[in-house]
Design a protein around this motif. Structure first.
Motif, PDB file in Angstrom:
ATOM      1  N   THR A   1       0.684  -1.064   0.073  1.00  0.00           N
ATOM      2  CA  THR A   1      -0.073  -0.132  -0.114  1.00  0.00           C
ATOM      3  C   THR A   1       0.835   1.288  -0.077  1.00  0.00           C
ATOM      4  N   LEU A   2       1.667   1.447   0.640  1.00  0.00           N
ATOM      5  CA  LEU A   2       2.721   2.399   0.950  1.00  0.00           C
ATOM      6  C   LEU A   2       3.711   2.598  -0.365  1.00  0.00           C
ATOM      7  N   ALA A   3       4.082   1.281  -0.893  1.00  0.00           N
ATOM      8  CA  ALA A   3       4.818   1.365  -2.046  1.00  0.00           C
ATOM      9  C   ALA A   3       3.939   1.850  -3.237  1.00  0.00           C
ATOM     10  N   GLU A   4       2.727   1.583  -3.300  1.00  0.00           N
ATOM     11  CA  GLU A   4       1.837   1.995  -4.391  1.00  0.00           C
ATOM     12  C   GLU A   4       1.857   3.683  -4.334  1.00  0.00           C
ATOM     13  N   ALA A   5       1.609   3.942  -3.143  1.00  0.00           N
ATOM     14  CA  ALA A   5       1.463   5.402  -2.758  1.00  0.00           C
ATOM     15  C   ALA A   5       2.592   6.407  -3.146  1.00  0.00           C
ATOM     16  N   GLY A   6       3.893   5.527  -3.435  1.00  0.00           N
ATOM     17  CA  GLY A   6       5.215   6.283  -3.653  1.00  0.00           C
ATOM     18  C   GLY A   6       5.783   6.809  -2.467  1.00  0.00           C
ATOM     19  N   VAL A   7       5.260   6.197  -1.220  1.00  0.00           N
ATOM     20  CA  VAL A   7       5.928   6.529   0.081  1.00  0.00           C
ATOM     21  C   VAL A   7       7.263   6.014   0.440  1.00  0.00           C
ATOM     22  N   LEU A   8       7.802   4.501  -0.222  1.00  0.00           N
ATOM     23  CA  LEU A   8       8.642   4.094   0.000  1.00  0.00           C
ATOM     24  C   LEU A   8       9.962   3.847  -0.994  1.00  0.00           C
ATOM     25  N   THR A   9      11.101   3.682  -0.646  1.00  0.00           N
ATOM     26  CA  THR A   9      12.122   3.489  -1.501  1.00  0.00           C
ATOM     27  C   THR A   9      12.334   2.099  -1.796  1.00  0.00           C
ATOM     28  N   THR A  10      12.955   1.720  -2.891  1.00  0.00           N
ATOM     29  CA  THR A  10      13.243   0.333  -3.107  1.00  0.00           C
ATOM     30  C   THR A  10      14.673  -0.220  -2.817  1.00  0.00           C
ATOM     31  N   THR A  11      14.997  -1.343  -2.496  1.00  0.00           N
ATOM     32  CA  THR A  11      16.116  -1.860  -2.054  1.00  0.00           C
ATOM     33  C   THR A  11      17.562  -1.034  -3.020  1.00  0.00           C
ATOM     34  N   ASP A  12      16.997  -1.238  -4.328  1.00  0.00           N
ATOM     35  CA  ASP A  12      17.833  -0.544  -5.409  1.00  0.00           C
ATOM     36  C   ASP A  12      18.141   0.783  -5.103  1.00  0.00           C
ATOM     37  N   ASP A  13      17.221   1.898  -4.679  1.00  0.00           N
ATOM     38  CA  ASP A  13      17.661   3.059  -4.059  1.00  0.00           C
ATOM     39  C   ASP A  13      18.426   3.281  -2.969  1.00  0.00           C
ATOM     40  N   ASN A  14      18.009   2.319  -2.071  1.00  0.00           N
ATOM     41  CA  ASN A  14      18.480   2.509  -0.710  1.00  0.00           C
ATOM     42  C   ASN A  14      19.656   1.742  -0.537  1.00  0.00           C
ATOM     43  N   LYS A  15      20.035   0.542  -1.295  1.00  0.00           N
ATOM     44  CA  LYS A  15      21.253  -0.231  -1.167  1.00  0.00           C
ATOM     45  C   LYS A  15      21.093  -1.141  -0.206  1.00  0.00           C
ATOM     46  N   LEU A  16      19.981  -1.511   0.211  1.00  0.00           N
ATOM     47  CA  LEU A  16      19.924  -2.521   1.288  1.00  0.00           C
ATOM     48  C   LEU A  16      20.271  -3.873   0.641  1.00  0.00           C
ATOM     49  N   ASP A  17      20.861  -4.559   1.552  1.00  0.00           N
ATOM     50  CA  ASP A  17      21.296  -6.046   1.116  1.00  0.00           C
ATOM     51  C   ASP A  17      20.165  -7.003   1.747  1.00  0.00           C
ATOM     52  N   THR A  18      19.623  -7.897   0.830  1.00  0.00           N
ATOM     53  CA  THR A  18      18.462  -8.563   1.305  1.00  0.00           C
ATOM     54  C   THR A  18      18.790 -10.096   0.888  1.00  0.00           C
ATOM     55  N   SER A  19      20.070 -10.366   0.573  1.00  0.00           N
ATOM     56  CA  SER A  19      20.450 -11.616  -0.071  1.00  0.00           C
ATOM     57  C   SER A  19      20.393 -12.743   0.796  1.00  0.00           C
ATOM     58  N   THR A  20      20.387 -12.600   2.050  1.00  0.00           N
ATOM     59  CA  THR A  20      20.440 -13.627   3.135  1.00  0.00           C
ATOM     60  C   THR A  20      19.001 -13.890   3.714  1.00  0.00           C
ATOM     61  N   VAL A  21      17.909 -12.957   3.133  1.00  0.00           N
ATOM     62  CA  VAL A  21      16.616 -13.245   3.918  1.00  0.00           C
ATOM     63  C   VAL A  21      15.932 -14.400   2.775  1.00  0.00           C
ATOM     64  N   ASP A  22      15.261 -15.147   3.776  1.00  0.00           N
ATOM     65  CA  ASP A  22      14.151 -16.195   3.036  1.00  0.00           C
ATOM     66  C   ASP A  22      13.345 -15.499   1.933  1.00  0.00           C
ATOM     67  N   ALA A  23      13.312 -16.149   0.660  1.00  0.00           N
ATOM     68  CA  ALA A  23      12.639 -15.468  -0.466  1.00  0.00           C
ATOM     69  C   ALA A  23      11.280 -15.314  -0.161  1.00  0.00           C
ATOM     70  N   ASN A  24      10.649 -16.581   0.508  1.00  0.00           N
ATOM     71  CA  ASN A  24       9.279 -16.775   0.821  1.00  0.00           C
ATOM     72  C   ASN A  24       8.723 -15.519   1.653  1.00  0.00           C
ATOM     73  N   LEU A  25       9.722 -15.010   2.474  1.00  0.00           N
ATOM     74  CA  LEU A  25       9.339 -13.891   3.455  1.00  0.00           C
ATOM     75  C   LEU A  25       9.675 -12.478   2.879  1.00  0.00           C
ATOM     76  N   LEU A  26      10.647 -12.343   2.077  1.00  0.00           N
ATOM     77  CA  LEU A  26      10.812 -11.399   1.415  1.00  0.00           C
ATOM     78  C   LEU A  26       9.696 -10.866   0.506  1.00  0.00           C
ATOM     79  N   GLY A  27       9.132 -11.967  -0.127  1.00  0.00           N
ATOM     80  CA  GLY A  27       8.065 -11.913  -1.016  1.00  0.00           C
ATOM     81  C   GLY A  27       6.692 -10.911  -0.531  1.00  0.00           C
ATOM     82  N   ALA A  28       6.564 -10.687   0.756  1.00  0.00           N
ATOM     83  CA  ALA A  28       5.637  -9.854   1.239  1.00  0.00           C
ATOM     84  C   ALA A  28       5.838  -8.406   1.105  1.00  0.00           C
ATOM     85  N   GLY A  29       7.178  -8.066   0.775  1.00  0.00           N
ATOM     86  CA  GLY A  29       7.665  -6.590   0.706  1.00  0.00           C
ATOM     87  C   GLY A  29       8.053  -6.522  -0.793  1.00  0.00           C
TER      88      GLY A  29
END
Length: 414
Positions: free
Chosen positions: A109-137
């Protein structure tokens, strides 16, 4: 699904969020909106944990991460629904928090409203996060933040009730064997299973493991697989294996039924672990089985740590350091233990099980789980969920057959 119903947005609330933000866009933003220090030395963090005060380990962790990043932290805690409203309003006023921690279904909801940056923008490393949990974001191929932890649903069972009924829990591997176990329990004079089928998001949340466990998808809620899942619940009520009270049960009242000691099984979440220890009887936990065996995908609860859009993009580098600190392996272990969450990485999950073997079935359940907004449903999920819980209510109350109830739901969704 968080530890209580109040920590989660219903479909109706998601609609209200957008309306409220629009209606109050010209307000002063008082009641929580923080002003950043002019020198950039103070970074704001908003979270949904009002139960943790300034002296808590959580607050100290935030301050410690700020010190490590060379900045001061100004933290504000909100109730979940209030936090989402404030986040939308602050974004309209270009006064967003630097770090925002939100319930995972709200991310899209917040992403669609343009409130949040993407991990490409903010350079967060999510490589170790379980893919099924990351899918919610994730939405439209982009990732917005990283999970701080997850909870989900499984089946608690009363060892004494099963023993009296002659049920070996190892035999419960699929829907057929579970139903057979319930039949034995009912024949022994005990009660079978309790769950929440209330006409809210809680009802959908509890139905989803059976829905997904049948092989159904939320893009086709009246499929034969979906009908088989709803028919399973209806059969349990008709046979007396589940009480009629499930129609009005919240997860809390359902737990209270199980805590009476009369029920063999209860569908509930990790947030009941402390209450389970106080129940006064021996209990165990198994993941919810799929129709033909294996672990059904249960929906994930828990929050995402996100970086909102800023007019001053130079702040992202420090925000990224703060988020990385909060979600580091060392800090996740302590934080997720405090929140009664399963960690979002295999490394920390293994540490949790090593420290507490009783978490093992929950780790297996979380590894099989999926986000409610996954499958790129995003902001379509609340509408689907509302029709799903209405169908469950219609079928269980007897006002429509499972097939007709889900057919009406699919038509309404379209």
């Amino acid at each position: 699904m968080n530890r209580s119903a109040g920590r989660r947005l219903t479909a109706a609330a998601l609609t209200v969020v957008a309306v409220t933000a629009s209606a109050t866009a010209c307000s002063s933003g008082s009641g929580g909106t923080s002003t950043k220090a002019a020198d950039g030395g103070t970074y704001t963090i908003w979270d949904p944990y009002p139960q943790f005060d300034k002296g808590s380990a959580w607050a100290k962790l935030l301050d410690g991460c700020g010190t490590k990043a060379g900045v001061k932290i100004k933290r504000t805690a909100f109730d979940t629904s209030d936090l989402t409203n404030k986040a939308l309003l602050a974004a309209q006023q270009d006064n967003s928090a630097d770090v925002l921690i939100v319930d995972n279904p709200v991310v899209s909801t917040l992403a669609e409203a343009g409130v949040l940056t993407t991990t490409d923008d903010n350079k967060l490393d999510t490589s170790t996060v379980d893919a099924n949990l990351l899918g919610a974001g994730q939405s439209d191929g982009k990732t917005y933040g990283t999970p701080i932890g997850a909870n989900t649903l499984a089946l608690y069972y009363n060892k004494e009730v099963l023993k009296e009924a002659g049920v070996d829990i190892a035999s419960v591997k699929d829907w057929k064997s579970l139903t057979a176990a319930l039949a034995k329990v009912e024949k022994a004079g005990k009660k079978g299973i309790t769950f929440s089928a209330i006409g809210t998001e809680e009802g959908s949340f509890q139905f989803l493991p059976w829905f997904w466990g049948s092989g159904a998808r939320l893009t086709d809620v009246d499929s034969p697989e979906a009908v088989s899942a709803l028919s399973l619940w209806k059969k349990w009520l008709d046979k007396g294996y589940a009480p009629n009270s499930v129609i009005n049960n919240t997860q809390t009242t359902s737990w209270q039924e199980f805590a009476s000691g009369d029920y063999a099984f209860a569908e509930n979440g990790t947030w009941q672990l402390a209450n389970a220890e106080k129940a006064g009887f021996d209990y165990g936990v198994i993941p919810i089985p799929g129709v033909s065996g294996g672990n059904a995908a249960a929906p994930t609860g828990g929050e995402f740590v996100t970086v909102p859009v800023q007019g001053d993009t130079g702040r992202y580098a420090t925000s990224q350091k703060l988020v990385t600190c909060l979600t580091s392996a060392d800090n996740l272990l302590a934080t997720d233990t405090t929140l009664s969450y399963v960690a979002p990485t295999n490394e920390v999950q293994d540490k949790q099980v090593a420290a507490n073997a009783e978490l093992e079935p929950w780790v297996h359940a979380v590894r099989a789980a999926k986000g409610r907004t996954s499958d790129d449903l995003g902001t379509n999920y609340p509408k689907i969920s509302e029709q799903l819980w209405k169908a469950v209510q219609s079928a269980l109350s007897g006002s429509a057959s499972p097939k007709d109830a889900l057919g009406s739901a699919q038509s309404a969704i379209k």
